[in-house]
Design a protein around this motif. Structure first.
Motif, PDB file in Angstrom:
ATOM      1  N   SER A 199     -34.415   3.079 -78.767  1.00 49.49           N
ATOM      2  CA  SER A 199     -35.226   4.163 -78.185  1.00 49.49           C
ATOM      3  C   SER A 199     -35.076   5.440 -78.990  1.00 49.49           C
ATOM      4  O   SER A 199     -36.064   6.108 -79.316  1.00 49.49           O
ATOM      5  N   ASN A 200     -33.835   5.797 -79.318  1.00 45.96           N
ATOM      6  CA  ASN A 200     -33.597   7.022 -80.092  1.00 45.96           C
ATOM      7  C   ASN A 200     -34.225   6.939 -81.476  1.00 45.96           C
ATOM      8  O   ASN A 200     -34.810   7.911 -81.956  1.00 45.96           O
ATOM      9  N   SER A 201     -34.117   5.783 -82.123  1.00 43.38           N
ATOM     10  CA  SER A 201     -34.749   5.625 -83.435  1.00 43.38           C
ATOM     11  C   SER A 201     -36.256   5.802 -83.334  1.00 43.38           C
ATOM     12  O   SER A 201     -36.868   6.515 -84.131  1.00 43.38           O
ATOM     13  N   LEU A 202     -36.858   5.132 -82.371  1.00 45.51           N
ATOM     14  CA  LEU A 202     -38.313   5.202 -82.226  1.00 45.51           C
ATOM     15  C   LEU A 202     -38.788   6.610 -81.872  1.00 45.51           C
ATOM     16  O   LEU A 202     -39.856   7.040 -82.311  1.00 45.51           O
ATOM     17  N   LYS A 203     -37.995   7.347 -81.094  1.00 49.35           N
ATOM     18  CA  LYS A 203     -38.400   8.689 -80.677  1.00 49.35           C
ATOM     19  C   LYS A 203     -38.149   9.748 -81.748  1.00 49.35           C
ATOM     20  O   LYS A 203     -38.948  10.672 -81.894  1.00 49.35           O
ATOM     21  N   TYR A 204     -37.036   9.623 -82.503  1.00 55.10           N
ATOM     22  CA  TYR A 204     -36.613  10.746 -83.336  1.00 55.10           C
ATOM     23  C   TYR A 204     -36.525  10.467 -84.833  1.00 55.10           C
ATOM     24  O   TYR A 204     -36.517  11.402 -85.628  1.00 55.10           O
ATOM     25  N   ALA A 205     -36.435   9.234 -85.256  1.00 58.07           N
ATOM     26  CA  ALA A 205     -36.123   8.948 -86.661  1.00 58.07           C
ATOM     27  C   ALA A 205     -37.320   9.065 -87.600  1.00 58.07           C
ATOM     28  O   ALA A 205     -37.140   9.294 -88.787  1.00 58.07           O
ATOM     29  N   PHE A 206     -38.519   8.909 -87.076  1.00 51.95           N
ATOM     30  CA  PHE A 206     -39.686   8.811 -87.948  1.00 51.95           C
ATOM     31  C   PHE A 206     -40.748   9.833 -87.567  1.00 51.95           C
ATOM     32  O   PHE A 206     -40.916  10.153 -86.397  1.00 51.95           O
ATOM     33  N   SER A 207     -41.474  10.308 -88.566  1.00 53.95           N
ATOM     34  CA  SER A 207     -42.655  11.118 -88.282  1.00 53.95           C
ATOM     35  C   SER A 207     -43.836  10.172 -88.102  1.00 53.95           C
ATOM     36  O   SER A 207     -43.750   8.978 -88.395  1.00 53.95           O
ATOM     37  N   ASP A 208     -44.954  10.706 -87.638  1.00 49.50           N
ATOM     38  CA  ASP A 208     -46.099   9.861 -87.301  1.00 49.50           C
ATOM     39  C   ASP A 208     -46.650   9.063 -88.473  1.00 49.50           C
ATOM     40  O   ASP A 208     -47.215   7.996 -88.282  1.00 49.50           O
ATOM     41  N   ASP A 209     -46.501   9.578 -89.685  1.00 49.85           N
ATOM     42  CA  ASP A 209     -47.063   8.858 -90.827  1.00 49.85           C
ATOM     43  C   ASP A 209     -46.030   8.047 -91.595  1.00 49.85           C
ATOM     44  O   ASP A 209     -46.331   7.492 -92.641  1.00 49.85           O
ATOM     45  N   ASP A 210     -44.813   7.942 -91.073  1.00 53.11           N
ATOM     46  CA  ASP A 210     -43.782   7.092 -91.698  1.00 53.11           C
ATOM     47  C   ASP A 210     -44.049   5.624 -91.380  1.00 53.11           C
ATOM     48  O   ASP A 210     -44.553   5.288 -90.314  1.00 53.11           O
ATOM     49  N   ASN A 211     -43.680   4.768 -92.309  1.00 53.39           N
ATOM     50  CA  ASN A 211     -43.623   3.335 -92.035  1.00 53.39           C
ATOM     51  C   ASN A 211     -42.166   3.001 -91.752  1.00 53.39           C
ATOM     52  O   ASN A 211     -41.438   2.604 -92.648  1.00 53.39           O
ATOM     53  N   GLY A 212     -41.768   3.202 -90.531  1.00 55.70           N
ATOM     54  CA  GLY A 212     -40.377   3.026 -90.167  1.00 55.70           C
ATOM     55  C   GLY A 212     -39.980   1.566 -90.066  1.00 55.70           C
ATOM     56  O   GLY A 212     -40.780   0.707 -89.710  1.00 55.70           O
ATOM     57  N   ILE A 213     -38.719   1.331 -90.394  1.00 54.64           N
ATOM     58  CA  ILE A 213     -38.147  -0.007 -90.270  1.00 54.64           C
ATOM     59  C   ILE A 213     -36.839   0.112 -89.494  1.00 54.64           C
ATOM     60  O   ILE A 213     -35.990   0.944 -89.811  1.00 54.64           O
ATOM     61  N   ILE A 214     -36.702  -0.740 -88.493  1.00 51.74           N
ATOM     62  CA  ILE A 214     -35.453  -0.834 -87.734  1.00 51.74           C
ATOM     63  C   ILE A 214     -34.991  -2.279 -87.849  1.00 51.74           C
ATOM     64  O   ILE A 214     -35.754  -3.207 -87.604  1.00 51.74           O
ATOM     65  N   ASN A 215     -33.734  -2.449 -88.246  1.00 47.82           N
ATOM     66  CA  ASN A 215     -33.141  -3.786 -88.345  1.00 47.82           C
ATOM     67  C   ASN A 215     -32.068  -3.941 -87.282  1.00 47.82           C
ATOM     68  O   ASN A 215     -31.214  -3.067 -87.128  1.00 47.82           O
ATOM     69  N   ILE A 216     -32.110  -5.059 -86.585  1.00 49.70           N
ATOM     70  CA  ILE A 216     -31.088  -5.395 -85.585  1.00 49.70           C
ATOM     71  C   ILE A 216     -30.447  -6.705 -86.030  1.00 49.70           C
ATOM     72  O   ILE A 216     -31.142  -7.697 -86.227  1.00 49.70           O
ATOM     73  N   GLU A 217     -29.130  -6.686 -86.185  1.00 51.98           N
ATOM     74  CA  GLU A 217     -28.391  -7.900 -86.534  1.00 51.98           C
ATOM     75  C   GLU A 217     -27.268  -8.088 -85.529  1.00 51.98           C
ATOM     76  O   GLU A 217     -26.657  -7.120 -85.084  1.00 51.98           O
ATOM     77  N   PHE A 218     -27.014  -9.323 -85.200  1.00 55.68           N
ATOM     78  CA  PHE A 218     -25.871  -9.636 -84.339  1.00 55.68           C
ATOM     79  C   PHE A 218     -25.291 -10.947 -84.819  1.00 55.68           C
ATOM     80  O   PHE A 218     -25.997 -11.940 -84.979  1.00 55.68           O
ATOM     81  N   ASN A 219     -23.999 -10.921 -85.120  1.00 52.71           N
ATOM     82  CA  ASN A 219     -23.342 -12.134 -85.590  1.00 52.71           C
ATOM     83  C   ASN A 219     -21.892 -12.116 -85.147  1.00 52.71           C
ATOM     84  O   ASN A 219     -21.426 -11.172 -84.519  1.00 52.71           O
TER      85      ASN A 219
END
Length: 195
Positions: A117-137
């Motif tokens: 949620s925080n990444s989606l709300k604050y990490a990117f501006s509207d014209d960024d091509n944001g990438i979020i990676n989630i890993e669990f091992n």
């Protein structure tokens, strides 16, 4: 009534009660015009939805005491991207399909909820091509890694003593899992949680 049917009914009722709470929060939020207050209500709704999704998945599962982490995290990330992903954000999920008990999966899901949620709300501006990676091992312990290529958490925010509710909640949930948290601020933000 056998034990399995009772447990199914319990998860169904909990899910329904959480959905009622979500509806009440939504109704209450309609009484406010302040955007910050409305956003706080929406964040609370998403936290409740994260817990509700666990019970929905358990109700649908063949193994009531265990939940497939892979499917849960994918659904959670997709729901959050639908809510907050007004920009062109892509969420990649690389989660080994562990089956974890509800006492682990609820705090883990809420941690994922807060960070994404925080990444989606604050990490990117509207014209960024944001990438979020989630890993669990798992090797010697479970490791959750969530990283984005956004602007990063400012240096003045202390992860150990944060001033925001979201980061405080993350710290509390990591402690509940008897885990530890590490934050890297190189080219975006990277959370590493071990438990």
């Amino acid at each position: 009534m056998d034990e399995r049917i009772r447990e199914l009914e319990l998860h169904h009722r909990i899910k329904n009660n959480l959905q009622i709470i979500n509806s009440l929060i939504n109704l209450q939020s309609e009484n406010f015009d302040d955007e910050d207050v409305i956003n706080a209500f929406r964040d609370t709704q998403n936290r409740v939805s994260s817990m509700s999704l666990v019970h929905q998945k358990l109700y649908q599962s063949q193994e009531l005491n265990n939940l497939s982490l892979n499917g849960y995290i994918k659904d959670l990330a997709e729901n959050l991207n639908d809510i907050y992903g007004g920009n062109n954000t892509k969420i990649n999920v690389d989660v080994q399909d562990f089956h974890l008990g509800i006492d682990t999966i609820i705090p883990l899901g809420m941690i994922v909820n807060e960070i994404i949620s925080n990444s989606l709300k604050y990490a990117f501006s509207d014209d960024d091509n944001g990438i979020i990676n989630i890993e669990f091992n798992s090797n010697k312990c479970y490791v959750l890694i969530i990283e984005d290529n956004g602007k990063g958490i400012p240096d003045n925010i202390d992860i150990e003593n944060p001033g925001t509710l979201g980061l405080q909640l993350i710290n509390t949930l990591v402690k509940q899992l008897n885990g530890e948290i590490e934050l890297e601020r190189k080219s975006g933000t990277k959370f590493i949680i071990r438990f």
